[in-house]
Design a protein around this motif. Structure first.
Motif, PDB file in Angstrom:
ATOM      1  N   ASP A  85     -10.521 -18.165  15.567  1.00  0.00           N
ATOM      2  CA  ASP A  85     -10.505 -19.249  16.548  1.00  0.00           C
ATOM      3  C   ASP A  85     -10.927 -20.539  15.831  1.00  0.00           C
ATOM      4  OD1 ASP A  85     -11.967 -21.041  18.626  1.00  0.00           O
ATOM      5  OD2 ASP A  85     -10.868 -19.603  19.851  1.00  0.00           O
ATOM      6  N   PRO A  86     -10.288 -21.670  16.148  1.00  0.00           N
ATOM      7  CA  PRO A  86     -10.678 -22.928  15.488  1.00  0.00           C
ATOM      8  C   PRO A  86     -12.161 -23.248  15.625  1.00  0.00           C
ATOM      9  CG  PRO A  86      -8.620 -23.209  16.667  1.00  0.00           C
ATOM     10  CD  PRO A  86      -9.153 -21.858  17.058  1.00  0.00           C
ATOM     11  N   ALA A  87     -12.765 -22.775  16.723  1.00  0.00           N
ATOM     12  CA  ALA A  87     -14.189 -23.035  16.950  1.00  0.00           C
ATOM     13  C   ALA A  87     -15.059 -21.827  16.613  1.00  0.00           C
ATOM     14  CB  ALA A  87     -14.410 -23.447  18.408  1.00  0.00           C
ATOM     15  N   ALA A  88     -14.537 -20.918  15.818  1.00  0.00           N
ATOM     16  CA  ALA A  88     -15.277 -19.703  15.468  1.00  0.00           C
ATOM     17  C   ALA A  88     -16.582 -20.041  14.740  1.00  0.00           C
ATOM     18  CB  ALA A  88     -14.415 -18.794  14.594  1.00  0.00           C
ATOM     19  N   VAL A  89     -17.552 -19.142  14.869  1.00  0.00           N
ATOM     20  CA  VAL A  89     -18.849 -19.311  14.215  1.00  0.00           C
ATOM     21  C   VAL A  89     -19.202 -18.021  13.485  1.00  0.00           C
ATOM     22  CG1 VAL A  89     -21.310 -19.779  14.517  1.00  0.00           C
ATOM     23  CG2 VAL A  89     -19.633 -20.916  15.996  1.00  0.00           C
ATOM     24  N   MET A  90     -19.626 -18.146  12.250  1.00  0.00           N
ATOM     25  CA  MET A  90     -20.092 -16.999  11.477  1.00  0.00           C
ATOM     26  C   MET A  90     -21.580 -17.167  11.191  1.00  0.00           C
ATOM     27  SD  MET A  90     -18.929 -15.538   7.724  1.00  0.00           S
ATOM     28  CE  MET A  90     -19.853 -16.811   6.865  1.00  0.00           C
ATOM     29  N   ALA A 139     -25.357 -17.468   3.550  1.00  0.00           N
ATOM     30  CA  ALA A 139     -25.444 -18.781   4.195  1.00  0.00           C
ATOM     31  C   ALA A 139     -26.672 -18.817   5.106  1.00  0.00           C
ATOM     32  CB  ALA A 139     -24.177 -19.046   5.001  1.00  0.00           C
ATOM     33  N   LEU A 140     -27.528 -19.809   4.913  1.00  0.00           N
ATOM     34  CA  LEU A 140     -28.755 -19.887   5.710  1.00  0.00           C
ATOM     35  C   LEU A 140     -28.506 -20.455   7.099  1.00  0.00           C
ATOM     36  CD1 LEU A 140     -31.297 -21.134   3.017  1.00  0.00           C
ATOM     37  CD2 LEU A 140     -30.908 -18.798   3.823  1.00  0.00           C
ATOM     38  N   ARG A 141     -27.403 -21.171   7.254  1.00  0.00           N
ATOM     39  CA  ARG A 141     -27.052 -21.731   8.564  1.00  0.00           C
ATOM     40  C   ARG A 141     -25.684 -21.214   8.982  1.00  0.00           C
ATOM     41  NH1 ARG A 141     -29.503 -25.812   5.739  1.00  0.00           N
ATOM     42  NH2 ARG A 141     -31.345 -26.781   6.697  1.00  0.00           N
ATOM     43  N   PRO A 142     -25.421 -21.161  10.275  1.00  0.00           N
ATOM     44  CA  PRO A 142     -24.107 -20.701  10.732  1.00  0.00           C
ATOM     45  C   PRO A 142     -22.984 -21.552  10.147  1.00  0.00           C
ATOM     46  CG  PRO A 142     -25.666 -20.756  12.562  1.00  0.00           C
ATOM     47  CD  PRO A 142     -26.347 -21.423  11.404  1.00  0.00           C
ATOM     48  N   VAL A 143     -21.896 -20.891   9.787  1.00  0.00           N
ATOM     49  CA  VAL A 143     -20.700 -21.586   9.307  1.00  0.00           C
ATOM     50  C   VAL A 143     -19.788 -21.773  10.515  1.00  0.00           C
ATOM     51  CG1 VAL A 143     -18.735 -21.527   7.735  1.00  0.00           C
ATOM     52  CG2 VAL A 143     -20.920 -20.494   7.053  1.00  0.00           C
ATOM     53  N   GLU A 144     -19.464 -23.010  10.839  1.00  0.00           N
ATOM     54  CA  GLU A 144     -18.719 -23.304  12.057  1.00  0.00           C
ATOM     55  C   GLU A 144     -17.309 -23.787  11.743  1.00  0.00           C
ATOM     56  OE1 GLU A 144     -21.053 -26.058  14.283  1.00  0.00           O
ATOM     57  OE2 GLU A 144     -22.733 -24.676  14.552  1.00  0.00           O
ATOM     58  N   GLY A 145     -16.339 -23.258  12.513  1.00  0.00           N
ATOM     59  CA  GLY A 145     -14.941 -23.659  12.343  1.00  0.00           C
ATOM     60  C   GLY A 145     -14.144 -22.627  11.582  1.00  0.00           C
ATOM     61  N   GLY A 146     -12.989 -22.237  12.120  1.00  0.00           N
ATOM     62  CA  GLY A 146     -12.176 -21.211  11.479  1.00  0.00           C
ATOM     63  C   GLY A 146     -11.786 -21.542  10.062  1.00  0.00           C
ATOM     64  N   ALA A 184     -20.508  -6.242   8.926  1.00  0.00           N
ATOM     65  CA  ALA A 184     -20.028  -7.365   9.737  1.00  0.00           C
ATOM     66  C   ALA A 184     -19.553  -6.895  11.102  1.00  0.00           C
ATOM     67  CB  ALA A 184     -18.885  -8.083   9.012  1.00  0.00           C
ATOM     68  N   SER A 185     -19.987  -7.615  12.136  1.00  0.00           N
ATOM     69  CA  SER A 185     -19.560  -7.369  13.513  1.00  0.00           C
ATOM     70  C   SER A 185     -18.718  -8.547  13.975  1.00  0.00           C
ATOM     71  CB  SER A 185     -20.785  -7.226  14.431  1.00  0.00           C
ATOM     72  OG  SER A 185     -21.640  -6.201  13.987  1.00  0.00           O
ATOM     73  N   PHE A 186     -17.846  -8.290  14.929  1.00  0.00           N
ATOM     74  CA  PHE A 186     -16.915  -9.318  15.381  1.00  0.00           C
ATOM     75  C   PHE A 186     -16.853  -9.399  16.903  1.00  0.00           C
ATOM     76  CE2 PHE A 186     -15.649  -7.787  11.272  1.00  0.00           C
ATOM     77  CZ  PHE A 186     -15.185  -8.895  10.578  1.00  0.00           C
ATOM     78  N   GLU A 187     -16.574 -10.608  17.381  1.00  0.00           N
ATOM     79  CA  GLU A 187     -16.217 -10.790  18.781  1.00  0.00           C
ATOM     80  C   GLU A 187     -14.810 -11.380  18.785  1.00  0.00           C
ATOM     81  OE1 GLU A 187     -18.587 -12.271  22.529  1.00  0.00           O
ATOM     82  OE2 GLU A 187     -17.873 -14.009  21.406  1.00  0.00           O
ATOM     83  N   VAL A 188     -13.925 -10.767  19.554  1.00  0.00           N
ATOM     84  CA  VAL A 188     -12.528 -11.194  19.611  1.00  0.00           C
ATOM     85  C   VAL A 188     -12.211 -11.661  21.026  1.00  0.00           C
ATOM     86  CG1 VAL A 188     -10.126 -10.497  19.292  1.00  0.00           C
ATOM     87  CG2 VAL A 188     -11.913  -9.554  17.802  1.00  0.00           C
ATOM     88  N   VAL A 189     -11.692 -12.860  21.143  1.00  0.00           N
ATOM     89  CA  VAL A 189     -11.320 -13.435  22.435  1.00  0.00           C
ATOM     90  C   VAL A 189      -9.883 -13.939  22.349  1.00  0.00           C
ATOM     91  CG1 VAL A 189     -11.824 -15.212  24.153  1.00  0.00           C
ATOM     92  CG2 VAL A 189     -13.700 -14.092  22.936  1.00  0.00           C
ATOM     93  N   ASP A 190      -9.058 -13.479  23.284  1.00  0.00           N
ATOM     94  CA  ASP A 190      -7.643 -13.892  23.312  1.00  0.00           C
ATOM     95  C   ASP A 190      -6.944 -13.634  21.979  1.00  0.00           C
ATOM     96  OD1 ASP A 190      -7.908 -14.724  25.957  1.00  0.00           O
ATOM     97  OD2 ASP A 190      -8.501 -16.751  25.362  1.00  0.00           O
ATOM     98  N   GLY A 191      -7.275 -12.507  21.362  1.00  0.00           N
ATOM     99  CA  GLY A 191      -6.596 -12.097  20.145  1.00  0.00           C
ATOM    100  C   GLY A 191      -7.087 -12.739  18.863  1.00  0.00           C
ATOM    101  N   ARG A 192      -8.066 -13.646  18.956  1.00  0.00           N
ATOM    102  CA  ARG A 192      -8.580 -14.303  17.749  1.00  0.00           C
ATOM    103  C   ARG A 192     -10.087 -14.080  17.633  1.00  0.00           C
ATOM    104  NH1 ARG A 192      -5.831 -20.247  17.266  1.00  0.00           N
ATOM    105  NH2 ARG A 192      -5.642 -19.716  15.065  1.00  0.00           N
ATOM    106  N   VAL A 193     -10.550 -14.035  16.411  1.00  0.00           N
ATOM    107  CA  VAL A 193     -11.975 -13.805  16.163  1.00  0.00           C
ATOM    108  C   VAL A 193     -12.755 -15.078  16.488  1.00  0.00           C
ATOM    109  CG1 VAL A 193     -13.712 -13.311  14.410  1.00  0.00           C
ATOM    110  CG2 VAL A 193     -11.517 -12.083  14.393  1.00  0.00           C
ATOM    111  N   SER A 194     -13.709 -14.958  17.404  1.00  0.00           N
ATOM    112  CA  SER A 194     -14.496 -16.120  17.810  1.00  0.00           C
ATOM    113  C   SER A 194     -15.899 -16.127  17.206  1.00  0.00           C
ATOM    114  CB  SER A 194     -14.601 -16.185  19.336  1.00  0.00           C
ATOM    115  OG  SER A 194     -15.210 -15.006  19.844  1.00  0.00           O
TER     116      SER A 194
END
Length: 307
Positions: A215-220, A231-238, A280-290
């Motif tokens: 997802d374009p707004a995905a967060v890792m 990474a010490l901080r969340p990585v934001e953006g696909g 690694a765990s994932f959340e998938v929304v509308d077919g894309r990893v969020s």
């Protein structure tokens, strides 16, 4: 009752007390998000039970309910001090991931000797659900988990929290609203497909394919606990996440990706030389990893180590 009969009754009582361990561990893990802390909480509850005079034990109508209440109070205390501990934690803190039962029993006997062997995996232990629980106050979390997940009556929850049943109902309702706001994940089959495609794109270092899957707004979010690099901080953006993943692949030759069940949902495990390095765990929304949650802290990967 003769001496032999009394001894038999005492043995049966001891067996019943020991039989509560599975339930208590399952409750404590969902309350704390840490198998190690859950085990400590349950051990402490049992220590308090066995420290009671025999006469006091005999007065307790339901030892299981007593142990549940004490375990809940211990977990509440742990949650109350967690904020200060998390502030000292290096980087992001994530719940401890659990493998599928068939994996954590690898190389073990049939006895349930490891606490992970006694965990029941369902929707209440997915990483997405546990992360939502982390956003609650300690009292909300206890009320919600005990009532909505384990169906404890509010009268018993009131004993744990030291509040009225009405107040506990309000806490559970407040927690329930937080859960409803969180996006519901797709089916396990849909998530498995998405995770498999991520694995394939990651292995081929295909940034464009990864961007399409994210997802374009995905967060890792990654948890290394200051013990390993991450990474010490969340990585934001696909796009940024895709670039980060490919950069990691370039810096980690020999890393093998495996599709595994993580907290009861499709996930990925990275290992080198047969040793699990990352889960690694994932959340998938509308077919894309969020959302992607990456646990690298070796202290949290204990259940993944083969016996």
């Amino acid at each position: 009752m003769g001496t032999a009969g009394a001894a038999g009754a005492a043995g049966a009582g001891a067996d019943a007390i020991a039989g509560e361990r599975r339930q208590l561990l399952n409750v404590a893990y969902r309350l704390l998000g840490s198998l190690a802390e859950a085990e400590d909480a349950v051990q402490e509850a049992y220590a308090r039970w066995y420290a009671l005079p025999r006469g006091r034990q005999d007065e307790i109508v339901s030892p299981g309910a007593w142990l549940s209440t004490v375990t809940g109070r211990i977990c509440l205390d742990v949650l109350g001090s967690a904020r200060a501990r998390r502030e000292r934690y290096v980087g992001a803190w994530l719940p401890e991931p659990l493998p599928d039962r068939t994996e954590w029993q690898h190389g073990r006997g049939t006895e349930l000797s490891d606490p992970a062997d006694q965990m029941v995996l369902d929707e209440s232990v997915t990483m997405a659900f546990l992360v939502v629980l982390e956003s609650m106050t300690p009292a909300e979390r206890v009320a919600f988990v005990l009532h909505d997940v384990f169906r404890y009556p509010f009268a018993e929850i009131a004993d744990v929290l030291g509040r009225t049943s009405a107040a506990c109902k309000q806490l559970a309702a407040s927690a329930r609203r937080r859960v409803r706001v969180a996006q519901a994940p797709v089916t396990a089959a849909g998530q498995a497909d998405a995770v498999r495609h991520v694995k394939e794109a990651w292995e081929s270092k295909n940034i464009a394919a990864l961007v399409d899957l994210l997802d374009p707004a995905a967060v890792m979010t990654a948890d290394g606990g200051g013990l390993v690099g991450t990474a010490l901080r969340p990585v934001e953006g696909g796009a940024l996440i895709a670039q980060y993943m490919v950069a990691i692949a370039d810096r980690a030759p020999g890393l093998e990706l495996l599709e595994r069940s993580v907290n009861g949902a499709p996930g990925l495990v990275a290992q080198r030389g047969g040793v699990v390095m990352t889960v690694a765990s994932f959340e998938v929304v509308d077919g894309r990893v969020s959302r992607i949650w990456v646990v690298r802290n070796p202290e949290k990967l204990r259940p993944w180590l083969e016996a």
